[in-house]
Design a protein around this motif. Structure first.
Motif, PDB file in Angstrom:
ATOM      1  N   UNK B   1       0.861  -1.200   0.000  1.00 23.66           N
ATOM      2  CA  UNK B   1       0.000   0.000   0.000  1.00 23.66           C
ATOM      3  C   UNK B   1       0.893   1.245   0.000  1.00 23.66           C
ATOM      4  N   UNK B   2       0.607   2.180  -0.893  1.00 17.70           N
ATOM      5  CA  UNK B   2       1.494   3.348  -0.972  1.00 17.70           C
ATOM      6  C   UNK B   2       1.343   4.235   0.259  1.00 17.70           C
ATOM      7  N   UNK B   3       2.462   4.843   0.666  1.00 14.10           N
ATOM      8  CA  UNK B   3       2.424   5.717   1.827  1.00 14.10           C
ATOM      9  C   UNK B   3       1.950   7.118   1.463  1.00 14.10           C
ATOM     10  N   UNK B   4       2.121   7.458   0.198  1.00 14.36           N
ATOM     11  CA  UNK B   4       1.812   8.823  -0.214  1.00 14.36           C
ATOM     12  C   UNK B   4       0.392   8.927  -0.757  1.00 14.36           C
ATOM     13  N   UNK B   5      -0.128  10.127  -0.760  1.00 11.12           N
ATOM     14  CA  UNK B   5      -1.447  10.385  -1.330  1.00 11.12           C
ATOM     15  C   UNK B   5      -1.354  10.191  -2.845  1.00 11.12           C
ATOM     16  N   UNK B   6      -2.315   9.461  -3.439  1.00  9.24           N
ATOM     17  CA  UNK B   6      -2.256   9.267  -4.887  1.00  9.24           C
ATOM     18  C   UNK B   6      -2.207  10.587  -5.627  1.00  9.24           C
ATOM     19  N   UNK B   7      -1.450  10.585  -6.688  1.00 13.94           N
ATOM     20  CA  UNK B   7      -1.221  11.827  -7.409  1.00 13.94           C
ATOM     21  C   UNK B   7      -1.855  11.775  -8.789  1.00 13.94           C
ATOM     22  N   UNK B   8      -2.902  12.537  -8.971  1.00  8.94           N
ATOM     23  CA  UNK B   8      -3.551  12.643 -10.263  1.00  8.94           C
ATOM     24  C   UNK B   8      -3.282  14.034 -10.846  1.00  8.94           C
ATOM     25  N   UNK B   9      -3.686  14.220 -12.087  1.00  3.14           N
ATOM     26  CA  UNK B   9      -3.522  15.530 -12.707  1.00  3.14           C
ATOM     27  C   UNK B   9      -4.557  16.503 -12.143  1.00  3.14           C
ATOM     28  N   UNK B  10      -4.265  17.806 -12.167  1.00  8.92           N
ATOM     29  CA  UNK B  10      -5.278  18.787 -11.764  1.00  8.92           C
ATOM     30  C   UNK B  10      -6.452  18.752 -12.743  1.00  8.92           C
ATOM     31  N   UNK B  11      -7.648  19.167 -12.285  1.00  8.02           N
ATOM     32  CA  UNK B  11      -8.843  19.001 -13.111  1.00  8.02           C
ATOM     33  C   UNK B  11      -8.790  19.799 -14.421  1.00  8.02           C
ATOM     34  N   UNK B  12      -8.332  21.003 -14.429  1.00  5.06           N
ATOM     35  CA  UNK B  12      -8.311  21.758 -15.684  1.00  5.06           C
ATOM     36  C   UNK B  12      -9.700  22.140 -16.151  1.00  5.06           C
ATOM     37  N   UNK B  13      -9.777  22.684 -17.364  1.00  7.51           N
ATOM     38  CA  UNK B  13     -11.075  23.143 -17.864  1.00  7.51           C
ATOM     39  C   UNK B  13     -11.865  21.970 -18.454  1.00  7.51           C
ATOM     40  N   UNK B  14     -13.095  22.264 -18.855  1.00  7.80           N
ATOM     41  CA  UNK B  14     -14.017  21.231 -19.337  1.00  7.80           C
ATOM     42  C   UNK B  14     -13.430  20.452 -20.511  1.00  7.80           C
ATOM     43  N   UNK B  15     -12.833  21.149 -21.449  1.00  2.00           N
ATOM     44  CA  UNK B  15     -12.266  20.480 -22.626  1.00  2.00           C
ATOM     45  C   UNK B  15     -11.123  19.549 -22.228  1.00  2.00           C
ATOM     46  N   UNK B  16     -10.289  20.011 -21.302  1.00  2.00           N
ATOM     47  CA  UNK B  16      -9.157  19.185 -20.866  1.00  2.00           C
ATOM     48  C   UNK B  16      -9.648  17.931 -20.163  1.00  2.00           C
ATOM     49  N   UNK B  17     -10.638  18.102 -19.286  1.00  2.00           N
ATOM     50  CA  UNK B  17     -11.180  16.955 -18.551  1.00  2.00           C
ATOM     51  C   UNK B  17     -11.839  15.971 -19.503  1.00  2.00           C
ATOM     52  N   UNK B  18     -12.673  16.488 -20.407  1.00  2.00           N
ATOM     53  CA  UNK B  18     -13.519  15.613 -21.213  1.00  2.00           C
ATOM     54  C   UNK B  18     -12.819  15.013 -22.419  1.00  2.00           C
ATOM     55  N   UNK B  19     -11.810  15.691 -22.935  1.00  2.00           N
ATOM     56  CA  UNK B  19     -11.189  15.177 -24.147  1.00  2.00           C
ATOM     57  C   UNK B  19      -9.663  15.160 -24.079  1.00  2.00           C
ATOM     58  N   UNK B  20      -9.101  15.542 -22.959  1.00  2.00           N
ATOM     59  CA  UNK B  20      -7.652  15.558 -22.823  1.00  2.00           C
ATOM     60  C   UNK B  20      -7.074  14.183 -22.544  1.00  2.00           C
ATOM     61  N   UNK B  21      -5.742  14.140 -22.390  1.00  2.00           N
ATOM     62  CA  UNK B  21      -5.079  12.849 -22.195  1.00  2.00           C
ATOM     63  C   UNK B  21      -4.502  12.704 -20.795  1.00  2.00           C
ATOM     64  N   UNK B  22      -5.043  13.451 -19.831  1.00  2.00           N
ATOM     65  CA  UNK B  22      -4.578  13.335 -18.463  1.00  2.00           C
ATOM     66  C   UNK B  22      -5.682  12.778 -17.558  1.00  2.00           C
ATOM     67  N   UNK B  23      -5.270  11.996 -16.563  1.00  2.00           N
ATOM     68  CA  UNK B  23      -6.217  11.414 -15.615  1.00  2.00           C
ATOM     69  C   UNK B  23      -6.450  12.392 -14.471  1.00  2.00           C
ATOM     70  N   UNK B  24      -7.662  12.972 -14.460  1.00  2.00           N
ATOM     71  CA  UNK B  24      -8.011  13.978 -13.455  1.00  2.00           C
ATOM     72  C   UNK B  24      -9.395  13.646 -12.888  1.00  2.00           C
ATOM     73  N   UNK B  25      -9.462  12.573 -12.108  1.00  2.00           N
ATOM     74  CA  UNK B  25     -10.774  12.093 -11.650  1.00  2.00           C
ATOM     75  C   UNK B  25     -11.490  13.097 -10.750  1.00  2.00           C
ATOM     76  N   UNK B  26     -12.819  13.069 -10.860  1.00  2.00           N
ATOM     77  CA  UNK B  26     -13.648  13.932 -10.014  1.00  2.00           C
ATOM     78  C   UNK B  26     -14.277  13.081  -8.913  1.00  2.00           C
ATOM     79  N   UNK B  27     -13.756  13.178  -7.707  1.00  2.00           N
ATOM     80  CA  UNK B  27     -14.322  12.460  -6.578  1.00  2.00           C
ATOM     81  C   UNK B  27     -15.485  13.284  -6.019  1.00  2.00           C
ATOM     82  N   UNK B  28     -16.536  12.583  -5.569  1.00  2.00           N
ATOM     83  CA  UNK B  28     -17.722  13.306  -5.087  1.00  2.00           C
ATOM     84  C   UNK B  28     -17.503  13.806  -3.656  1.00  2.00           C
ATOM     85  N   UNK B  29     -18.569  14.314  -3.044  1.00  2.00           N
ATOM     86  CA  UNK B  29     -18.456  14.899  -1.707  1.00  2.00           C
ATOM     87  C   UNK B  29     -17.944  13.884  -0.684  1.00  2.00           C
TER      88      UNK B  29
END
Lengths: 163, 163
Positions: B1-29
């Motif tokens: 189990x990793x000791x560090x907090x998982x590192x994803x890409x920052x969310x960015x704008x709608x186009x980047x999130x929806x059609x970009x090539x970076x993993x920027x998951x949106x976790x709910x509340x």
């Protein structure tokens, strides 16, 4: 649209919910369950969205997929703007009854995603290393099936499924 | 189990999130995204569950499905008790990056549901009339693939995938 509140069975005990023959959906704190749509032709997963009690009831009654849009905060008949309605061939519910699965026939070009792709899950994540901001997604389909700027710009309403 | 907090890409704008090539998951509340597992053999939808950031990161890193159990409020490696681990063949993310889809090979009898059925979605809902408490679900598969009382009674831990 029905005037009355949709009527489902009471939840009952764990055995009744998980293995019984009554529909007793468990809506979350926001009043929603999760809905997955797969292509009736080959089972490919097309999209994942949410339903409130009214959307679920309308889907069951009409045989066309209705969702609840969390961003627009309203009932949403899939295809109301694009014409890409989803005719439900089969609707099933999972063991704890907080998610439904639909096999659908999609009107139009057969695409479910507003980006124009057939499936919303059109990008794959490389496996085998911890995720990082540099991790690069790859497109896993053959490209878009429609041009969103054409389909949504028209913003035309249609109630006539194009089957 | 990793000791560090998982590192994803920052969310960015709608186009980047929806059609970009970076993993920027949106976790709910609650810090969760939805995860759907389908059988790599034929694409059948097996189950729907949730992942927190750690479960998603471990799934990507190890290639075995990890979830977050909302009822038990903890990380959960699928199959940790039953031995029915899910080896992830492909993991994809949807347009707004709040849901993942996995094609999995399941160890053991090939069943994902704790009831013993192959799929959690083993009951279908009749369509064409408004739902009511009397509406009757029908079982849509050939029955259970394992006996839960045998598999879970043992409560054995296994870290050895049975492929």
């Amino acid at each position: 649209m029905p005037d009355t509140v949709p009527s489902f069975a009471p939840r009952g005990d764990k055995a009744a919910v998980e293995e019984g023959d009554r529909l007793a959906p468990k809506f979350d704190a926001d009043g929603l369950i999760t809905a997955v749509a797969v292509d009736a032709r080959d089972g490919a997963v097309l999209m994942l969205a949410h339903m409130d009690a009214q959307a679920l009831a309308l889907t069951i009654e009409t045989g066309f997929a209705h969702y609840y849009s969390r961003s627009r905060r309203r009932l949403w008949k899939k295809g109301e703007e694009s014409g890409h309605v989803q005719k439900v061939v089969e609707l099933s519910i999972d063991c704890d009854q907080d998610a439904v699965l639909m096999r659908v026939e999609t009107a139009g070009p057969g695409a479910a995603c507003h980006t124009g792709h057939r499936s919303c899950f059109f990008r794959s994540v490389p496996l085998g290393a911890p995720p990082s901001p540099e991790l690069q997604l790859t497109v896993n389909d053959g490209g878009k099936l429609f041009d969103p700027s054409q389909v949504y710009a028209a913003a035309k309403k249609t109630d006539t499924p194009r089957f």
